[in-house]
Design a protein around this motif. Structure first.
Motif, short mmCIF file in Angstrom:
data_model
loop_
_atom_site.label_atom_id
_atom_site.label_comp_id
_atom_site.label_asym_id
_atom_site.label_seq_id
_atom_site.Cartn_x
_atom_site.Cartn_y
_atom_site.Cartn_z
N SER A 100 0.84 -1.21 0.00
CA SER A 100 0.00 0.00 0.00
C SER A 100 0.87 1.25 0.00
O SER A 100 2.06 1.20 0.31
N SER A 101 0.26 2.37 -0.31
CA SER A 101 0.97 3.64 -0.29
C SER A 101 1.48 3.95 1.11
O SER A 101 2.59 4.47 1.29
N GLU A 102 0.66 3.61 2.13
CA GLU A 102 1.05 3.90 3.51
C GLU A 102 2.30 3.12 3.91
O GLU A 102 3.20 3.65 4.57
N VAL A 103 2.35 1.85 3.51
CA VAL A 103 3.51 1.02 3.83
C VAL A 103 4.75 1.57 3.14
O VAL A 103 5.84 1.66 3.74
N ALA A 104 4.61 1.92 1.87
CA ALA A 104 5.74 2.48 1.12
C ALA A 104 6.27 3.75 1.79
O ALA A 104 7.48 3.95 1.93
N ALA A 132 7.00 2.92 -5.91
CA ALA A 132 7.74 3.98 -6.62
C ALA A 132 6.96 5.29 -6.63
O ALA A 132 7.56 6.38 -6.60
N LYS A 133 5.65 5.21 -6.66
CA LYS A 133 4.82 6.41 -6.70
C LYS A 133 4.99 7.27 -5.46
O LYS A 133 4.82 8.49 -5.49
N GLU A 134 5.34 6.64 -4.34
CA GLU A 134 5.48 7.36 -3.07
C GLU A 134 6.87 7.96 -2.87
O GLU A 134 7.09 8.71 -1.93
N ARG A 135 7.81 7.62 -3.74
CA ARG A 135 9.15 8.18 -3.61
C ARG A 135 9.13 9.64 -4.07
O ARG A 135 8.71 9.96 -5.17
N LYS A 136 9.60 10.52 -3.22
CA LYS A 136 9.59 11.96 -3.49
C LYS A 136 10.98 12.43 -3.91
O LYS A 136 11.99 11.81 -3.59
N PRO A 137 11.05 13.56 -4.66
CA PRO A 137 12.36 14.11 -5.04
C PRO A 137 13.24 14.33 -3.80
O PRO A 137 12.76 14.79 -2.76
N GLY A 138 14.48 13.97 -3.92
CA GLY A 138 15.41 14.12 -2.81
C GLY A 138 15.55 12.87 -1.96
O GLY A 138 16.49 12.76 -1.18
N ARG A 173 9.64 2.91 -16.40
CA ARG A 173 8.54 3.86 -16.26
C ARG A 173 8.41 4.37 -14.83
O ARG A 173 7.98 5.51 -14.61
N CYS A 174 8.77 3.54 -13.86
CA CYS A 174 8.66 3.92 -12.45
C CYS A 174 9.81 4.79 -11.98
O CYS A 174 9.85 5.20 -10.81
N GLY A 175 10.78 5.04 -12.85
CA GLY A 175 11.90 5.89 -12.47
C GLY A 175 12.99 5.20 -11.68
O GLY A 175 13.77 5.85 -10.97
N ALA A 176 13.07 3.86 -11.78
CA ALA A 176 14.13 3.14 -11.08
C ALA A 176 15.50 3.57 -11.59
O ALA A 176 15.67 3.86 -12.78
#
Length: 277
Positions: A100-104, A132-138, A173-176
């Motif tokens: 889930s997004s919360e776990v990520a 990957a969607k939850e990873r923020k810049p920085g 696509r996920c920015g890995a």
């Protein structure tokens, strides 16, 4: 990259329960740090934190939710304390079915300041997208490593029947930052070579591999893995020809495996320009 942690802790007589739950990072911190140091002393430049199953989903099943932060930070401290010091430390995140997004978010919060977050032994492209969607810049870069099994009609696929090319396109696509393959049921270095080729055909990400030391058998002295450091190192050359950025080991590999790998890599880097697509 380094090799296995659990099998090395077993050699040091850490109890199976502490190894399986990664709670040994708290109660056996010196031994965990010793394993990290053994790897760096034998040429590992990249260490993985001892956090493969340290996530809110797994810990909740064990009624250990409150330990999430403590386990992560203890594992990071153990990896950072390795002597000689590692050049890179990656937060190791095992598969989280239905992530889930919360776990990520919770995991990414713990990984602040690390050199990267490695999603290791994953099979689900959907879970990768969510994480990957939850990873923020920085925040630390994301590395995705999938595991595969061979099916008669499909060839190499993840446990969710996703082929290597589809995994590679999803990771891109996920920015890995990099794409890998590790472990895998009966996945030998020949199979790894096939998967690496399919990765390269589908994306231009740097590729890494972390092969295991074969399928273990139970003996009176514990589990025995069949692939010796010498055998695995001897098979590494053809795999390097496919174009790799990093090499490490998974289940059953030891500091000696990594040292043998380093000898091959040093010779390769001195004599050959790596082919990277």
């Amino acid at each position: 990259m380094d090799g296995a942690m659990g099998t090395e802790l077993a050699r040091l007589d850490v109890s199976p329960e502490l190894i399986e739950t990664e709670h040994g990072t708290l109660t056996e911190a010196e031994r965990v740090a010793f394993v990290h140091s053994h790897y760096t002393a034998l040429k590992a430049r990249v260490l993985l934190t001892n956090t493969f199953q340290v996530n809110p989903v797994i810990l909740a099943k064990r009624s250990a939710d409150a330990l999430h932060h403590t386990l992560w930070q203890s594992a990071i401290a153990a990896a950072r304390s390795a002597s000689p010091r590692a050049e890179f430390v990656l937060g190791d995140v095992g598969p989280i079915p239905g992530c889930s997004s919360e776990v990520a978010k919770e995991i990414l919060k713990e990984c602040r300041g690390l050199d990267g977050v490695l999603l290791e032994t994953w099979s689900s492209v959907a879970d990768l997208r969510t994480f990957a969607k939850e990873r923020k810049p920085g925040q630390p870069p994301l590395l995705a490593s999938f595991t595969f099994q061979r099916r008669a009609k499909q060839g190499w696929v993840t446990f969710e029947d996703t082929q290597p090319g589809a995994c590679a396109r999803a990771a891109k696509r996920c920015g890995a930052a990099a794409l890998g393959v590790n472990c895998g049921r009966e996945l030998d270095l020949k199979g790894l070579r096939d998967i690496v080729r399919r990765y390269h055909d589908a994306c231009d990400l740097p590729i890494f591999v972390r092969p295991n030391a074969g399928t273990p058998t139970k003996t009176a002295r514990g589990w025995r893995y069949p692939r010796s450091p010498e055998q695995m190192a001897d098979q590494l050359g053809p795999l390097l020809e496919e174009g790799l950025a990093m090499v490490g080991g998974c289940c059953g590999t030891t500091p000696e495996h990594i040292w043998r790998f380093s000898l091959v890599l040093d010779a390769w880097n001195e004599n050959t320009e790596p082919r990277m697509k």
